[in-house]
Structures are given as C-alpha cells and as structure tokens.
Design a protein around this motif. Structure first.
Motif, PDB file in Angstrom:
ATOM      1  N   SER A 296      50.749  33.832  42.943  1.00 42.48           N
ATOM      2  CA  SER A 296      49.939  33.420  41.801  1.00 42.48           C
ATOM      3  C   SER A 296      48.504  33.290  42.283  1.00 42.48           C
ATOM      4  N   THR A 297      47.587  33.669  41.438  1.00 41.40           N
ATOM      5  CA  THR A 297      46.177  33.547  41.806  1.00 41.40           C
ATOM      6  C   THR A 297      45.591  32.369  41.039  1.00 41.40           C
ATOM      7  N   PRO A 298      44.664  31.667  41.681  1.00 37.97           N
ATOM      8  CA  PRO A 298      44.050  30.531  40.986  1.00 37.97           C
ATOM      9  C   PRO A 298      43.262  31.000  39.770  1.00 37.97           C
ATOM     10  N   SER A 299      43.133  30.116  38.806  1.00 38.50           N
ATOM     11  CA  SER A 299      42.360  30.482  37.615  1.00 38.50           C
ATOM     12  C   SER A 299      40.879  30.520  37.982  1.00 38.50           C
ATOM     13  N   ILE A 300      40.165  31.373  37.304  1.00 33.22           N
ATOM     14  CA  ILE A 300      38.733  31.518  37.538  1.00 33.22           C
ATOM     15  C   ILE A 300      38.030  30.775  36.414  1.00 33.22           C
ATOM     16  N   GLU A 301      37.441  29.642  36.766  1.00 30.85           N
ATOM     17  CA  GLU A 301      36.863  28.763  35.750  1.00 30.85           C
ATOM     18  C   GLU A 301      35.340  28.821  35.701  1.00 30.85           C
ATOM     19  N   GLY A 302      34.716  29.002  36.834  1.00 29.33           N
ATOM     20  CA  GLY A 302      33.259  29.008  36.891  1.00 29.33           C
ATOM     21  C   GLY A 302      32.800  29.114  38.340  1.00 29.33           C
ATOM     22  N   LEU A 303      31.507  29.037  38.535  1.00 25.29           N
ATOM     23  CA  LEU A 303      30.930  29.253  39.863  1.00 25.29           C
ATOM     24  C   LEU A 303      31.469  28.292  40.919  1.00 25.29           C
ATOM     25  N   THR A 304      31.666  27.037  40.554  1.00 27.54           N
ATOM     26  CA  THR A 304      32.143  26.056  41.531  1.00 27.54           C
ATOM     27  C   THR A 304      33.534  26.436  42.046  1.00 27.54           C
ATOM     28  N   SER A 305      34.442  26.760  41.139  1.00 23.64           N
ATOM     29  CA  SER A 305      35.802  27.114  41.570  1.00 23.64           C
ATOM     30  C   SER A 305      35.823  28.475  42.269  1.00 23.64           C
ATOM     31  N   ILE A 306      35.017  29.416  41.804  1.00 24.23           N
ATOM     32  CA  ILE A 306      34.976  30.746  42.429  1.00 24.23           C
ATOM     33  C   ILE A 306      34.509  30.620  43.872  1.00 24.23           C
ATOM     34  N   SER A 307      33.433  29.857  44.079  1.00 22.23           N
ATOM     35  CA  SER A 307      32.909  29.666  45.435  1.00 22.23           C
ATOM     36  C   SER A 307      33.968  29.046  46.337  1.00 22.23           C
ATOM     37  N   HIS A 308      34.672  28.037  45.829  1.00 21.10           N
ATOM     38  CA  HIS A 308      35.719  27.364  46.611  1.00 21.10           C
ATOM     39  C   HIS A 308      36.858  28.332  46.937  1.00 21.10           C
ATOM     40  N   ASP A 309      37.329  29.074  45.931  1.00 19.89           N
ATOM     41  CA  ASP A 309      38.436  30.013  46.137  1.00 19.89           C
ATOM     42  C   ASP A 309      38.066  31.105  47.138  1.00 19.89           C
ATOM     43  N   LEU A 310      36.842  31.631  47.012  1.00 20.86           N
ATOM     44  CA  LEU A 310      36.407  32.669  47.954  1.00 20.86           C
ATOM     45  C   LEU A 310      36.286  32.106  49.372  1.00 20.86           C
ATOM     46  N   GLY A 311      35.875  30.849  49.487  1.00 21.89           N
ATOM     47  CA  GLY A 311      35.819  30.205  50.802  1.00 21.89           C
ATOM     48  C   GLY A 311      37.201  30.108  51.429  1.00 21.89           C
ATOM     49  N   LEU A 312      38.206  29.753  50.619  1.00 25.22           N
ATOM     50  CA  LEU A 312      39.584  29.683  51.120  1.00 25.22           C
ATOM     51  C   LEU A 312      40.086  31.070  51.538  1.00 25.22           C
ATOM     52  N   LEU A 313      39.806  32.082  50.720  1.00 25.53           N
ATOM     53  CA  LEU A 313      40.220  33.445  51.068  1.00 25.53           C
ATOM     54  C   LEU A 313      39.514  33.920  52.336  1.00 25.53           C
ATOM     55  N   ASP A 314      38.243  33.593  52.466  1.00 28.03           N
ATOM     56  CA  ASP A 314      37.479  33.956  53.662  1.00 28.03           C
ATOM     57  C   ASP A 314      38.128  33.333  54.894  1.00 28.03           C
ATOM     58  N   ASN A 315      38.484  32.065  54.811  1.00 29.06           N
ATOM     59  CA  ASN A 315      39.144  31.399  55.940  1.00 29.06           C
ATOM     60  C   ASN A 315      40.452  32.088  56.299  1.00 29.06           C
ATOM     61  N   GLU A 316      41.212  32.444  55.287  1.00 20.06           N
ATOM     62  CA  GLU A 316      42.499  33.089  55.531  1.00 20.06           C
ATOM     63  C   GLU A 316      42.320  34.460  56.182  1.00 20.06           C
ATOM     64  N   LEU A 317      41.261  35.145  55.788  1.00 23.37           N
ATOM     65  CA  LEU A 317      40.993  36.476  56.361  1.00 23.37           C
ATOM     66  C   LEU A 317      40.526  36.409  57.813  1.00 23.37           C
ATOM     67  N   GLN A 318      40.123  35.231  58.272  1.00 23.24           N
ATOM     68  CA  GLN A 318      39.626  35.080  59.639  1.00 23.24           C
ATOM     69  C   GLN A 318      40.724  34.778  60.649  1.00 23.24           C
ATOM     70  N   SER A 319      41.956  34.782  60.225  1.00 23.96           N
ATOM     71  CA  SER A 319      43.061  34.525  61.147  1.00 23.96           C
ATOM     72  C   SER A 319      43.018  35.542  62.280  1.00 23.96           C
ATOM     73  N   PRO A 320      43.352  35.119  63.493  1.00 23.88           N
ATOM     74  CA  PRO A 320      43.196  35.988  64.663  1.00 23.88           C
ATOM     75  C   PRO A 320      44.059  37.246  64.650  1.00 23.88           C
ATOM     76  N   PHE A 321      45.171  37.230  63.954  1.00 24.14           N
ATOM     77  CA  PHE A 321      46.066  38.387  63.978  1.00 24.14           C
ATOM     78  C   PHE A 321      45.779  39.365  62.842  1.00 24.14           C
ATOM     79  N   THR A 322      44.682  39.194  62.138  1.00 25.66           N
ATOM     80  CA  THR A 322      44.372  40.100  61.023  1.00 25.66           C
ATOM     81  C   THR A 322      43.088  40.876  61.307  1.00 25.66           C
ATOM     82  N   GLU A 323      43.017  41.480  62.487  1.00 26.12           N
ATOM     83  CA  GLU A 323      41.844  42.271  62.856  1.00 26.12           C
ATOM     84  C   GLU A 323      41.617  43.422  61.877  1.00 26.12           C
ATOM     85  N   LEU A 324      42.682  43.928  61.312  1.00 24.69           N
ATOM     86  CA  LEU A 324      42.568  45.016  60.336  1.00 24.69           C
ATOM     87  C   LEU A 324      41.762  44.604  59.104  1.00 24.69           C
TER      88      LEU A 324
END
Length: 184
Positions: A88-116
C-alpha cells in the motif's frame, strides 16, 4: 542671381530640409526605442514572481518524477522478473506529507545492499529536496528529514524488489496528484 547660384541656394535648402527630415526621423526612432524600453523591457528583465517560481518548481518536480519512473523501468529490464508484491502506498495529501514520504523512501533506497538503486536514490533525494524547497517557499510547515534507518534485511533480493515497487507506485500516484503540490 544667376542660374548656378539659384541651384546652389536651392540645393542648400534641399540639404537643410533633408537634414531636418533625418533629425525628425531619428527623433521618432529614439522615441519609439524609449517607449519600448519603458513599456516592454521591464517584463523581459524583471525577476520571476513568486508564482512563476512556484510554477517552475512544480514543473521541475514533475519532470524528475517522470525521469525517475523511466530509470525504474530501465532497471526492471535488467533484473529477473519481479514477483507480484502487494504494497500500500501512503496517501498524498500535500507538500508536508510528500516531503516526509520521499524522505522515508530516500532512506530506504540508501540501504547498503541496494547498490543497483543508486540512480533512483539520487533521483528521489533530488525530488525530496525540490519538494522541501517548494514547501518552504509556500511557507508550509515542514518536518525534519526522517532519520536514516539501515535495516539488516536477511532477504536483500526481496527487499530490492519491494523498495523498487514501493517507489514506483508512490511516484505513479504522485503523477496523478500534481494538484497536491499547491497544498501544504
């Protein structure tokens, strides 16, 4: 007065009349240039308004979203066929939630085993920065960037597909919610 003298006086009058016409013509050109510089030039050389800046930033954000989706599709062609993952994807409500969600996705993408995912991580990080900047410009309340979490995932392949799917679905939903970029 002789004929030669009359022609000389006549040609002097012609020269004076010609010079007078040229000067009037020059004056009209100068007035036209002055008018153009006063009326038209400020619109060309002025700084963009806040509205213009917001519009340009939104356009830039949407371009980054589309480019990131292309990068995801390109990466998927290099990977084995992905299993069907239900997320499930979080709802997109506005700039505050979008910024937060993208920050979480960015963190997840920085995991060491996801060099790809490094290009996609760079895209999402850039996107998060643009959204955060837009939120600040629009004077929206902004939360601190979510803290980075590096999970110790025992199934890196599953995590790779899950993260890729999560980012792709969020960005596809984002494309359909462009109007939310005008809301805090």
């Amino acid at each position: 007065m002789g004929g030669a003298a009359k022609r000389h006086v006549s040609s002097l009058c012609d020269i004076k009349c010609y010079r007078s016409k040229v000067q009037k013509h020059r004056m009209h050109i100068l007035l036209a240039l002055l008018y153009v510089s006063i009326v038209a030039a400020p619109g060309c050389s002025s700084l963009p308004t806040k509205g213009d800046s917001i519009r340009n930033t939104i356009h830039s954000i949407m371009n980054i979203v589309q480019i990131t989706l292309v990068h995801i599709k390109k990466l998927r062609t290099k990977l084995p066929v992905a299993p069907q993952i239900e997320l499930s994807t979080p709802s997109i409500e506005g700039l505050t939630s979008i910024s937060h969600d993208l920050g979480l996705l960015d963190n997840e993408l920085q995991s060491p085993f996801t060099e790809l995912l490094s290009q996609i991580q760079a895209d999402v990080s850039s996107l998060e920065g643009r959204v955060r900047s837009l939120a600040i410009t629009m004077e929206c309340p902004i939360q601190a960037r979510p803290g980075g979490h590096i999970s110790n995932n025992s199934f890196p392949d599953s995590h790779l597909y899950q993260t890729l799917t999560k980012v792709q679905r969020y960005l596809e939903k984002f494309l359909l919610s462009k109007d939310k970029l005008k809301v805090c």
